[in-house]
Design an enzyme around this catalytic site. Structure first.
Site, mmCIF file in Angstrom:
data_model
loop_
_atom_site.group_PDB
_atom_site.id
_atom_site.type_symbol
_atom_site.label_atom_id
_atom_site.label_comp_id
_atom_site.label_asym_id
_atom_site.label_seq_id
_atom_site.Cartn_x
_atom_site.Cartn_y
_atom_site.Cartn_z
ATOM 1 N N ARG A 42 48.135 23.916 49.063
ATOM 2 C CA ARG A 42 46.752 23.546 49.379
ATOM 3 C C ARG A 42 46.475 22.061 49.142
ATOM 4 O O ARG A 42 45.651 21.470 49.841
ATOM 5 C CB ARG A 42 45.774 24.413 48.576
ATOM 6 C CG ARG A 42 45.611 25.790 49.198
ATOM 7 C CD ARG A 42 44.679 26.643 48.400
ATOM 8 N NE ARG A 42 44.275 27.824 49.160
ATOM 9 C CZ ARG A 42 43.727 28.890 48.624
ATOM 10 N NH1 ARG A 42 43.513 28.948 47.321
ATOM 11 N NH2 ARG A 42 43.369 29.911 49.377
ATOM 12 N N LYS A 88 45.992 48.928 52.890
ATOM 13 C CA LYS A 88 45.038 49.968 53.300
ATOM 14 C C LYS A 88 44.423 49.701 54.666
ATOM 15 O O LYS A 88 44.173 48.563 55.023
ATOM 16 C CB LYS A 88 43.894 50.039 52.283
ATOM 17 C CG LYS A 88 44.327 50.503 50.928
ATOM 18 C CD LYS A 88 43.143 50.452 49.998
ATOM 19 C CE LYS A 88 43.508 50.990 48.626
ATOM 20 N NZ LYS A 88 42.414 50.823 47.683
ATOM 21 N N GLY A 100 47.067 35.375 53.023
ATOM 22 C CA GLY A 100 47.367 36.487 52.119
ATOM 23 C C GLY A 100 48.850 36.671 51.837
ATOM 24 O O GLY A 100 49.624 35.722 51.803
ATOM 25 N N GLY A 138 41.164 35.313 52.247
ATOM 26 C CA GLY A 138 39.885 35.940 52.595
ATOM 27 C C GLY A 138 39.250 35.292 53.817
ATOM 28 O O GLY A 138 38.736 35.981 54.708
HETATM 29 N N1 LIG Z 1 53.911 51.394 52.190
HETATM 30 C C1 LIG Z 1 53.167 50.795 51.262
HETATM 31 N N2 LIG Z 1 52.670 51.476 50.230
HETATM 32 C C2 LIG Z 1 51.915 50.859 49.296
HETATM 33 N N3 LIG Z 1 51.602 49.551 49.319
HETATM 34 C C3 LIG Z 1 52.092 48.829 50.333
HETATM 35 C C4 LIG Z 1 52.885 49.401 51.358
HETATM 36 N N4 LIG Z 1 53.207 48.439 52.233
HETATM 37 C C5 LIG Z 1 52.659 47.306 51.776
HETATM 38 N N5 LIG Z 1 51.984 47.519 50.635
HETATM 39 C C6 LIG Z 1 51.299 46.530 49.793
HETATM 40 O O1 LIG Z 1 50.290 45.879 50.485
HETATM 41 C C7 LIG Z 1 49.973 44.725 49.742
HETATM 42 C C8 LIG Z 1 49.389 43.679 50.645
HETATM 43 O O2 LIG Z 1 48.282 44.202 51.233
HETATM 44 P P1 LIG Z 1 47.102 43.327 51.760
HETATM 45 O O3 LIG Z 1 46.461 42.643 50.607
HETATM 46 O O4 LIG Z 1 46.293 44.189 52.618
HETATM 47 O O5 LIG Z 1 47.879 42.249 52.645
HETATM 48 P P2 LIG Z 1 47.528 40.730 52.871
HETATM 49 O O6 LIG Z 1 47.380 40.124 51.503
HETATM 50 O O7 LIG Z 1 48.672 40.151 53.634
HETATM 51 O O8 LIG Z 1 46.269 40.715 53.652
HETATM 52 C C9 LIG Z 1 51.248 44.273 49.098
HETATM 53 O O9 LIG Z 1 51.045 44.149 47.711
HETATM 54 C C10 LIG Z 1 52.224 45.404 49.403
HETATM 55 O O10 LIG Z 1 53.010 45.803 48.305
HETATM 56 O O1 LIG Z 2 41.928 31.346 46.839
HETATM 57 C C1 LIG Z 2 40.963 31.508 47.599
HETATM 58 O O2 LIG Z 2 40.825 32.595 48.400
HETATM 59 P P1 LIG Z 2 42.045 33.593 48.858
HETATM 60 O O3 LIG Z 2 42.691 34.115 47.592
HETATM 61 O O4 LIG Z 2 41.335 34.685 49.620
HETATM 62 O O5 LIG Z 2 43.000 32.814 49.712
HETATM 63 C C2 LIG Z 2 39.904 30.473 47.769
HETATM 64 O O6 LIG Z 2 40.119 29.352 46.947
HETATM 65 C C3 LIG Z 2 38.537 31.080 47.515
HETATM 66 O O7 LIG Z 2 38.445 31.473 46.188
HETATM 67 P P2 LIG Z 2 37.391 32.603 45.774
HETATM 68 O O8 LIG Z 2 37.859 33.910 46.378
HETATM 69 O O9 LIG Z 2 37.410 32.596 44.260
HETATM 70 O O10 LIG Z 2 36.042 32.204 46.337
#
Ligand SMILES: Nc1ncnc2c1ncn2[C@@H]1O[C@H](COP(=O)(O)OP(=O)(O)O)[C@@H](O)[C@H]1O
Ligand SMILES: O=C(OP(=O)(O)O)[C@H](O)COP(=O)(O)O
Length: 483
Positions: free
Chosen positions: A118, A279, A435, A458
């Site tokens: 970042r 999910k 993410g 996010g």
């Molecule tokens: N089959 C599964 N069962 C349980 N958890 C899973 C499965 N596949 C992926 N995950 C979990 O999903 C998580 C990420 O989900 P999410 O936060 O929705 O994705 P992102 O951060 O990319 O948006 C990871 O921690 C991963 O371990």
């Molecule tokens: O790390 C951040 O968001 P992200 O974890 O969704 O990428 C941003 O700095 C926003 O932080 P916040 O979710 O505490 O407002």
């Protein structure tokens, strides 16, 4: 909601043209449009590289061809936000510029930065301002402190900022008040002052107008480059724009919008979306929105078991959201109605427990045994997904295919990451939507190859859902394109 991104009020259209103006434009769609123009209507000069793609395209062209570009781009995006590239050197020279960046980087127990992505992403905007003789007042949050918390001070970021910017960065102990004002007053042209964590004031997250006014009083103009925080209506991301004009987007924010709105709304086709993660409930908006735009939708991760169960399959002890079974059926029907090729994995790696050292085996999607849970997609699915992606021109990926934190169940996610690297090298636009998918491509070591990796988890999710981000909405609108 589904079509909101396509008609979003902020987007990537070029902001102004004139016969003699060199206009900086950063937009994959615009690049395509311009590259389709025939010489002599095209005279282009590029700055930037594929490895660090803050695209800066300087178009000096015949007014007629610019008008046709403008018309075509306007067909895709209605209103653009004013960007830092629209400001001239005279707009910046000697001006105090409040730059809101997202320098929310991970620190270890010894306050060492463990990932400086970042900070590096914020550099082009800051360097541009320094280079144009502006006085940079740099602001960010770090973590979610409740009041002044030394652990969340921005001080550990100073050495890395100095290193990356090649200038001395002065650090303030506060973000408002007389001491800060003195530091601002002594800032030379091209100087950088880093304010202390703006979230040390509760007024920041409350978007308190008085606090926003105090921040604004430090500067002459505002640049928002904090994409990762653009989904927050906070004082330094939203409130401050009411008291500081112009308020424009920085290069990073612009680039994120170019890809996550621009490239997704008017993709080179076939356009594939890969959605995974834990999910369905956390990705409903994204899936619905992408169903409006993509040609191929590949689903993986924990969410697939809700789809399987909705189709009457046994899922053992896999992650299932029983209250989302109807929704899964609706999404499958919607994909069919829209002619989107929605692919679910055909085989699964199942485990006897949720652990790195679990026993595992590969089973068909229709044969998940009782007591076993699906933690990754299987080899047949990887093959099918790879083949489906082969002819695509644009791919966006959000969410891992399995529990990639455990090496044993990271195979599907790693295969997708490698496939995207291969496609990128062939010229396919590859976008990683924030993410855990970002962590996955970094783990595999293919991050450099991707067209765009979002710096906001996010924020990118909200954009992909078609939501408007308050930090972007608050910025000045670009001057309409004269045609
Ligand atoms: N089959 C599964 N069962 C349980 N958890 C899973 C499965 N596949 C992926 N995950 C979990 O999903 C998580 C990420 O989900 P999410 O936060 O929705 O994705 P992102 O951060 O990319 O948006 C990871 O921690 C991963 O371990
Ligand atoms: O790390 C951040 O968001 P992200 O974890 O969704 O990428 C941003 O700095 C926003 O932080 P916040 O979710 O505490 O407002």
């Amino acid at each position: 909601m589904a079509s909101a991104a396509a008609s979003s009020s902020y987007s990537f259209a070029p902001t102004r043209f004139s016969c003699s103006t060199s206009t900086a434009i950063r937009s994959p769609s615009f690049l395509r449009l311009v590259s389709n123009l025939r010489p002599p209507f095209r005279r282009l000069g590029f700055a930037g590289s594929a490895a660090d793609p803050i695209f800066s395209l300087h178009v000096m062209s015949n007014i007629q061809s610019l008008k046709s570009c403008a018309k075509a781009v306007r067909g895709v995006a209605s209103m653009a936000k004013r960007s830092i590239g629209d400001l001239t050197a005279a707009d910046l020279k000697g001006k105090k510029v409040f730059v809101r960046a997202d320098l929310n980087v991970p620190l270890d127990d010894n306050q060492n930065i463990t990932d400086d992505t970042r900070i590096r992403a914020a550099v082009p905007t800051i360097k541009h301002l320094i280079g144009n003789g502006a006085k940079v007042i740099l602001s960010s949050h770090l973590g979610r402190p409740k009041g002044v918390t030394p652990k969340y001070s921005l001080a550990p970021l100073v050495p890395r900022l100095c290193e990356l910017l090649g200038v001395q960065v002065v650090k303030a102990d506060d973000c408002i008040g007389p001491d800060v004002e003195k530091l601002v007053a002594s800032l030379p042209d091209g100087g950088v002052l880093l304010l202390e964590n703006v979230r040390f004031y509760k007024e920041e997250e409350k978007n308190d107008p008085e606090f926003a006014k105090k921040l604004a009083s430090l500067a002459d103009l505002y640049v928002n480059d904090a994409f990762g925080t653009a989904h927050r209506a906070h004082a330094s991301t939203e409130g401050v724009t009411k008291y500081l004009k112009p308020s424009v987007a920085g290069f990073l924010l612009q680039k994120e919008l170019d890809y996550l709105v621009g490239a997704v709304s008017s993709p080179k086709r076939p356009f594939a979306a890969i959605v995974g993660g834990s999910k369905v409930s956390s990705k409903i908006g994204v899936i619905e929105s992408l169903l409006e735009k993509c040609d191929i939708l590949l689903l993986g991760g924990g969410m697939i078991f809700t789809f399987y169960k909705a189709q009457g399959l046994s899922v053992g002890s896999s992650l299932v959201e029983d209250d989302k079974l109807d929704l899964a059926t609706t999404l499958l029907k919607k994909a069919k109605a829209k002619g989107v090729s929605l692919l679910l994995p055909t085989d699964i790696v199942v485990a006897d427990k949720f652990a790195a050292d679990a026993n595992s085996k590969i089973v068909p999607a229709s044969g998940i045994p009782d007591g076993w849970m699906g933690l990754d997609i299987g080899p047949d699915s990887i093959k099918t997904f790879s083949e489906a992606l082969e002819t695509t021109k644009t791919v966006i990926w959000n969410g891992p295919m399995g529990v990639f934190e455990f090496d044993k169940f990271a195979v599907g996610t790693e295969a997708v990451a490698k496939k995207l690297e291969e496609l990128s090298k062939k010229g396919v636009t590859t976008i990683i939507g924030g993410g855990d998918s970002v962590a996955a491509v970094e783990k595999v070591g293919v991050a450099e190859a991707m067209s765009h990796i979002s710096t906001g988890g996010g924020a990118s999710l909200e954009l992909l859902e078609g939501k408007e981000l308050p930090g972007v909405l608050a910025l000045d609108e670009a001057t309409p394109v004269p045609v």
